[in-house]
Design an enzyme around this catalytic site. Structure first.
Site, PDB file in Angstrom:
ATOM      1  N   CYS A 285      46.366   1.081  19.476  1.00 61.22           N
ATOM      2  CA  CYS A 285      47.237   1.051  18.293  1.00 61.22           C
ATOM      3  C   CYS A 285      46.441   1.135  16.990  1.00 61.22           C
ATOM      4  O   CYS A 285      46.998   1.430  15.939  1.00 61.22           O
ATOM      5  CB  CYS A 285      48.098  -0.212  18.294  1.00 61.22           C
ATOM      6  SG  CYS A 285      49.291  -0.236  19.641  1.00 61.22           S
TER       7      CYS A 285
ATOM      8  N   HIS B  91      50.740  -1.191  10.971  1.00 59.06           N
ATOM      9  CA  HIS B  91      51.161  -0.938  12.352  1.00 59.06           C
ATOM     10  C   HIS B  91      52.418  -1.752  12.638  1.00 59.06           C
ATOM     11  O   HIS B  91      52.468  -2.954  12.376  1.00 59.06           O
ATOM     12  CB  HIS B  91      50.031  -1.338  13.306  1.00 59.06           C
ATOM     13  CG  HIS B  91      50.431  -1.252  14.738  1.00 59.06           C
ATOM     14  ND1 HIS B  91      51.045  -0.134  15.266  1.00 59.06           N
ATOM     15  CD2 HIS B  91      50.314  -2.134  15.769  1.00 59.06           C
ATOM     16  CE1 HIS B  91      51.285  -0.338  16.556  1.00 59.06           C
ATOM     17  NE2 HIS B  91      50.862  -1.539  16.874  1.00 59.06           N
TER      18      HIS B  91
ATOM     19  N   ASN C   3      57.429   0.124  18.546  1.00 59.45           N
ATOM     20  CA  ASN C   3      55.974   0.227  18.394  1.00 59.45           C
ATOM     21  C   ASN C   3      55.533   1.574  18.975  1.00 59.45           C
ATOM     22  O   ASN C   3      55.630   1.789  20.190  1.00 59.45           O
ATOM     23  CB  ASN C   3      55.317  -0.947  19.136  1.00 59.45           C
ATOM     24  CG  ASN C   3      53.800  -0.898  19.083  1.00 59.45           C
ATOM     25  OD1 ASN C   3      53.195   0.119  18.760  1.00 59.45           O
ATOM     26  ND2 ASN C   3      53.173  -2.008  19.426  1.00 59.45           N
TER      27      ASN C   3
HETATM   28  N1  COA Z   1      64.958 -10.497  26.871  1.00 63.93           N
HETATM   29  C1  COA Z   1      65.310 -11.762  27.073  1.00 63.93           C
HETATM   30  N2  COA Z   1      64.419 -12.730  27.353  1.00 63.93           N
HETATM   31  C2  COA Z   1      63.134 -12.367  27.418  1.00 63.93           C
HETATM   32  C3  COA Z   1      62.703 -11.045  27.203  1.00 63.93           C
HETATM   33  C4  COA Z   1      63.678 -10.082  26.925  1.00 63.93           C
HETATM   34  N3  COA Z   1      63.374  -8.798  26.713  1.00 63.93           N
HETATM   35  N4  COA Z   1      61.358 -11.012  27.327  1.00 63.93           N
HETATM   36  C5  COA Z   1      60.968 -12.244  27.608  1.00 63.93           C
HETATM   37  N5  COA Z   1      62.031 -13.069  27.671  1.00 63.93           N
HETATM   38  C6  COA Z   1      62.062 -14.513  27.947  1.00 63.93           C
HETATM   39  C7  COA Z   1      60.860 -14.976  28.734  1.00 63.93           C
HETATM   40  O1  COA Z   1      61.037 -14.775  30.105  1.00 63.93           O
HETATM   41  C8  COA Z   1      60.796 -16.429  28.355  1.00 63.93           C
HETATM   42  O2  COA Z   1      61.749 -17.131  29.126  1.00 63.93           O
HETATM   43  P1  COA Z   1      61.455 -18.631  29.644  1.00 63.93           P
HETATM   44  O3  COA Z   1      61.290 -19.457  28.403  1.00 63.93           O
HETATM   45  O4  COA Z   1      62.658 -18.955  30.427  1.00 63.93           O
HETATM   46  O5  COA Z   1      60.197 -18.523  30.444  1.00 63.93           O
HETATM   47  C9  COA Z   1      61.284 -16.456  26.910  1.00 63.93           C
HETATM   48  O6  COA Z   1      61.999 -15.233  26.719  1.00 63.93           O
HETATM   49  C10 COA Z   1      60.161 -16.553  25.922  1.00 63.93           C
HETATM   50  O7  COA Z   1      59.160 -15.603  26.280  1.00 63.93           O
HETATM   51  P2  COA Z   1      57.922 -15.320  25.372  1.00 63.93           P
HETATM   52  O8  COA Z   1      57.092 -14.235  25.972  1.00 63.93           O
HETATM   53  O9  COA Z   1      57.261 -16.629  25.045  1.00 63.93           O
HETATM   54  O10 COA Z   1      58.658 -14.744  24.085  1.00 63.93           O
HETATM   55  P3  COA Z   1      58.117 -14.590  22.619  1.00 63.93           P
HETATM   56  O11 COA Z   1      58.871 -15.432  21.695  1.00 63.93           O
HETATM   57  O12 COA Z   1      56.620 -14.677  22.574  1.00 63.93           O
HETATM   58  O13 COA Z   1      58.517 -13.072  22.292  1.00 63.93           O
HETATM   59  C11 COA Z   1      57.439 -10.936  22.234  1.00 63.93           C
HETATM   60  C12 COA Z   1      58.023 -12.030  23.117  1.00 63.93           C
HETATM   61  C13 COA Z   1      56.896  -9.850  23.127  1.00 63.93           C
HETATM   62  C14 COA Z   1      58.560 -10.375  21.370  1.00 63.93           C
HETATM   63  C15 COA Z   1      56.339 -11.546  21.332  1.00 63.93           C
HETATM   64  O14 COA Z   1      55.475 -12.333  22.117  1.00 63.93           O
HETATM   65  C16 COA Z   1      55.518 -10.497  20.647  1.00 63.93           C
HETATM   66  O15 COA Z   1      56.000  -9.750  19.838  1.00 63.93           O
HETATM   67  N6  COA Z   1      54.205 -10.460  20.924  1.00 63.93           N
HETATM   68  C17 COA Z   1      53.318  -9.491  20.309  1.00 63.93           C
HETATM   69  C18 COA Z   1      53.501  -8.168  21.025  1.00 63.93           C
HETATM   70  C19 COA Z   1      52.753  -7.046  20.343  1.00 63.93           C
HETATM   71  O16 COA Z   1      52.596  -7.041  19.154  1.00 63.93           O
HETATM   72  N7  COA Z   1      52.333  -6.095  21.163  1.00 63.93           N
HETATM   73  C20 COA Z   1      51.734  -4.873  20.721  1.00 63.93           C
HETATM   74  C21 COA Z   1      50.358  -5.041  20.198  1.00 63.93           C
HETATM   75  S1  COA Z   1      49.793  -3.551  19.548  1.00 63.93           S
END
Ligand code: COA
Length: 338
Positions: A122, A265, A295
């Site tokens: 990225c 980004h 993204n």
């Molecule tokens: N829909 C519904 N629930 C979801 C889900 C979805 N698409 N994806 C994950 N969950 C659930 C998980 O299973 C978890 O459930 P649990 O509490 O029962 O275990 C809960 O939501 C929380 O998961 P978590 O991964 O902690 O969520 P989060 O608040 O961290 O949000 C992202 C997830 C991916 C949105 C966030 O972590 C993020 O944006 N991270 C950075 C990603 C990024 O920038 N990537 C590219 C880099 S270039």
């Protein structure tokens, strides 16, 4: 061309353009494919829809990249014959070889010019715009096409098991044309580039089970699919994004308000909002368009730049900072005087 070591040039950005797939994948579509909800996706990411390649009709990285470049060439008012280097920032080439840049050169009618791909995930566009600047400034090239192009959705698992990563990504390409100029006030003011291979296990596409952070428990469906530890990547991004902005401002001897546009980004609207608040920036200075595209990896920053150019937000003489982070881990910023 022989570089003219006796003098230095300025660099200007003279055109931009996008290559976008026609298919749209909305949050409502994702709800039909996995256990998720539109509210969850919007609240956690700010994404409403993303574009997806129609592989059956031949859409892929090189095709989108060529479309983006042709649009940028038209926007710049030049012809393919004016281009003397093509660089494509990508981590999703059509195939291991030839490079996307070679295919683009041929599609555009630039056969014979040097062309190479540049992979920093990225951060690819941000790393490469600073690098390309130096090639122009030193006189080695006169007009360079730089394209950010990625079609990551081919590595996505659209089942509930892959729901954390699958909601984030979209396919796109976006290009700019850079040109050498005698006006040395234009071009790169300061840059920063960083990597941390030791942190690579929080975001990767395992080529085999042994690449997976947990090889013993890695299932076959996880090989060659995006693996992401969402919370760890979030933490990394929220820390590094402001750090690299501050580092670049310090190198330039500027304050946050001296920069007109922060072209970031688009990984998560919450990460962008956190950076905006940290520097007390007005909304106009940090455009968010993740709602439309998700993204798009290396295409993300130039998509924002092109949008700002087309709606007249970017004006000659302004300062813009490109900032990105991603797999590798990689992160960097590139500050420009337009
Ligand atoms: N829909 C519904 N629930 C979801 C889900 C979805 N698409 N994806 C994950 N969950 C659930 C998980 O299973 C978890 O459930 P649990 O509490 O029962 O275990 C809960 O939501 C929380 O998961 P978590 O991964 O902690 O969520 P989060 O608040 O961290 O949000 C992202 C997830 C991916 C949105 C966030 O972590 C993020 O944006 N991270 C950075 C990603 C990024 O920038 N990537 C590219 C880099 S270039």
């Amino acid at each position: 061309m022989t570089p003219n070591q006796s003098r230095q040039y300025g660099v200007e950005i003279i055109g931009s353009g996008n290559g976008l797939p026609s298919r749209r994948l909305t949050n409502a579509d994702l709800v039909k494919m996995m256990d998720t909800s539109e509210e969850w996706i919007i609240q956690r990411t700010g994404i409403e829809e993303r574009r997806l390649c129609d592989w059956d009709s031949g859409e892929k990285t090189s095709v989108l990249a060529a479309q983006a470049l042709q649009t940028a060439i038209d926007d710049a008012g030049i012809t393919p014959a004016d281009i003397d280097l093509i660089v494509v920032a990508t981590m999703t080439p059509d195939m291991p070889t030839p490079t996307v840049s070679c295919l683009v050169a041929s599609k555009i009618g630039c056969d014979g010019v040097p062309a190479f791909d540049f992979n920093a995930a990225c951060s690819g566009f941000v790393f490469s715009i600073s690098t390309v600047h130096e090639l122009l400034k030193g006189g080695m090239f006169k007009t360079v096409a730089l394209i950010g192009a990625d079609c990551l959705t081919q590595y996505i698992d659209y089942s509930t098991a892959g729901r954390t990563a699958s909601i984030l990504f979209g396919d796109a390409a976006s290009a700019i044309i850079l040109r050498r100029t005698d006006d040395t006030s234009k071009g790169l003011i300061a840059h920063a580039m960083h990597t941390d291979g030791a942190g690579s296990s929080i975001l990767l596409i395992p080529g085999s089970r042994s690449d997976h952070p947990d090889p013993e428990n890695c299932e076959d469906r996880e090989v060659k699919r995006v693996y992401m530890n969402g919370p760890m990547v979030f933490k990394f991004a929220v820390k590094k994004f402001p750090e690299v902005i501050q580092e670049t401002l310090d190198l330039a001897g500027l304050e946050a308000d001296d920069v007109d546009h922060y072209i970031c980004h688009q990984a998560n609207a919450r990460i962008l909002e956190a950076a905006r608040k940290r520097f007390g920036l007005h909304e106009d200075k940090l455009r968010i368009n993740i709602n439309k595209y998700g993204n798009t990896v290396a295409a993300s920053c130039p998509l924002v730049f092109n949008e700002l150019c087309k709606d007249g937000s970017i004006k000659p003489g302004q300062r813009v900072m490109f900032i990105a982070f991603g797999a590798g881990l990689t992160w960097g910023a590139s500050l420009w005087q337009l």
